[in-house]
Write an enzyme that holds these catalytic residues in place. Structure first.
Site: not given
Length: 552
Positions: A124, A243, A245
């Site tokens: 990330w 990602c 999340h």
């Protein structure tokens, strides 16, 4: 394993063991002196002790030296955790070599050892901060070469931290000798011989492999060659990676994922890093889609189990439609629900079951550690899955993302609220939906929540099999917070006091080594080299007029 005395070639004796197979500073210097003497005067301008110092300051010759050294550390730490779950490990994410360096300098300063502390390299943060395209979301769109480049950069900075700190020890040693203080000189030589490096394991994010298994293998090799001893790979489809999340995650069948796991193992073995660690991450808890139906050869095999979670409707023999994809399961024809995107949908509520299956399959096919991506930090939730995994594989261990994507304050206050309510305690004075509010900060509920946050890592390691706790993006957020506060003060009415009061004065009083930024950047190391190369003719930067002297 004694972290202080481990060397990459397996010899005891600290920093000096790597070079020449000797175990002490004096023996090492003597060996170089013999080499110089053998050159019959042509090398007389070379100082044996200076060579020994330079070699000790550059202990790790290649990234593979680092990978082998740190892999052995991780394996020893994993064995220690199996015996005692209080011996869990931790890391903070770093997006630059300097950030990782300062983390480890701080760890050594505050705790005296780097034992059980690692570095995490987050895909990330590579996407958001290190891509030539500019800031990108965590969707594997950044250059794959930027990941091994950051690993190499981190280890360059960690090795420089060794060189800097050893250089200061050598200067102290010279001063003790000049003063005739033999006891002090002997103590300093011992500190050199038993020096603990700043080089620690990196758990590096290879995303979903950036392509097929061959692409995964090629990238894994680059990451290992840069120094990575542990690679984390996830079971999402490469070209739709999200990602962990975010919504819209798509997983792949186990055969596809396990081919990439094997590719990573082949990369480790080809490069001679036999202790290399593979962390397999499942995103199944939050992934409701799959790109393809798994191949199944016999009832109950991995493909059949994967397909059993698909959201299907039974189809009568005459009800087939043009273009239908059908599954024959237990003598019944089933039509999986296919979206306009050509993706297939899992049944709601199957995420935890799929995580358990993913985890067991990974460990049975070469993985060393698990990663279950969750949507909240809840020990009960994590343990409920790990208990099932450990019924099959008793020593299963988890790497857990203590993610900044979680609102830790709200989550834990709500957990305490729910526990109190279940126990019959009064919660009338609290609004569950607004527990983030500062008005609750001084309440008993907030105090209990903070204590649960404080002990979360220890409690989860004991109850839920978590070997390694990491924060993926901490330094992304700390940088933003510090810069916001500095900008507000410096560009506002405080002016220069905004910097002095909130940065420099704190650096000085907290003993932050970086307050001497010239030293941190290597000016003293350069001066030492000038002295080695040119002797009295050296033009050095660290003289009386260097303003760094203002900091003592």
């Amino acid at each position: 394993m004694d972290r202080l005395n481990y060397s990459p070639d397996g010899l005891a004796g600290g920093m000096s063991a790597r070079v020449g197979g000797t175990s002490s500073y004096q023996e090492h210097t003597a060996k170089v002196a013999a080499l110089i003497e053998s050159k019959r005067g042509t090398w007389d301008g070379i100082s044996a002790e200076s060579v020994a110092r330079m070699r000790l300051q550059n202990r790790f010759q290649t990234g593979l030296d680092i990978a082998r050294y740190t892999a052995a550390i991780m394996r020893a730490d994993m064995a220690a955790y199996d015996k005692d779950p209080s011996q869990y490990t931790q890391s903070l994410g770093a997006w630059h070599g300097f950030v990782a360096q300062q983390e480890m300098i701080a760890v050594k300063k505050h705790f005296g050892t780097t034992q059980r502390r690692y570095i995490y390299l987050s895909g990330w943060m590579v996407a958001a901060l290190r891509s030539e395209f500019g800031p990108l979301p965590d969707q594997s769109m950044h250059e794959k070469t930027s990941v091994p480049a950051l690993i190499k950069e981190i280890y360059t900075f960690l090795r420089q931290a060794d060189a800097r700190e050893l250089g200061m020890l050598f200067r102290e040693l010279d001063a003790a000798r000049k003063a005739g203080d033999r006891a002090k000189a002997a103590e300093l030589q011992s500190r050199v011989d038993n020096y603990q490096t700043h080089v620690v394991p990196i758990i590096a994010d290879i995303d979903a492999g950036f392509g097929n298994a061959e692409a995964t293998y090629l990238l894994a090799k680059k990451m290992i060659e840069a120094g990575a001893c542990a690679l984390q790979i996830e079971n999402q489809v490469s070209d739709e990676k999200q990602c962990g999340h975010q919504d819209g995650k798509v997983t792949v069948p186990h055969d596809d994922f396990l081919a990439k796991v094997r590719a990573v193992r082949y990369a480790f073995l080809e490069l001679g890093v036999e202790d290399g660690v593979i962390v397999t991450r499942t995103d199944s808890l939050g992934a409701g889609l799959t790109k393809q139906i798994a191949v199944s050869r016999t009832p109950g095999d991995l493909g059949d189990q994967y397909n059993s979670f698909l959201d299907c409707e039974e189809v009568a023999p005459g009800d087939q439609r043009n273009g239908d994809v059908l599954i024959n399961r237990n003598g019944k024809l089933l039509r999986p629900k296919r979206l306009p995107s050509n993706l297939y949908q899992f049944r709601p509520g199957t995420g935890a079951d799929r995580c358990v299956l993913d985890s067991i399959a990974s460990l049975q096919n070469g993985a060393d550690l698990l990663w279950i991506e969750t949507e909240k930090p809840h020990i009960g939730q994590i343990a409920s899955m790990m208990d099932r995994v450990r019924e099959v594989i008793p020593n299963a261990k988890l790497v857990y993302n203590n993610s900044p994507s979680f609102n830790w304050t709200l989550n834990f206050r709500q957990q305490v609220f729910d526990a109190w309510e279940k126990e019959g305690k009064s919660v009338a004075e609290y609004d569950r939906a607004k527990l983030m509010s500062a008005e609750y900060d001084a309440t008993p509920l907030a105090a209990e929540a903070d204590e649960r946050i404080r002990t979360f890592q220890a409690d989860a390691s004991k109850r839920a099999g978590i070997f390694h706790h990491l924060i993926t993006l901490p330094t992304y957020h700390t940088e933003a917070l510090v810069v916001d506060n500095l900008s507000k003060e410096y560009f506002g009415s405080q002016g220069m006091l905004g910097y002095v009061l909130n940065v420099q004065r704190k650096e000085i009083r907290q003993g932050i080594a970086c307050v001497k930024h010239q030293n941190m950047a290597g000016s003293d190391i350069g001066d030492d080299h000038k002295d080695y190369f040119a002797g009295e003719a050296a033009l050095k930067a660290g003289g009386a007029h260097n303003t760094m002297n203002q900091f003592g």
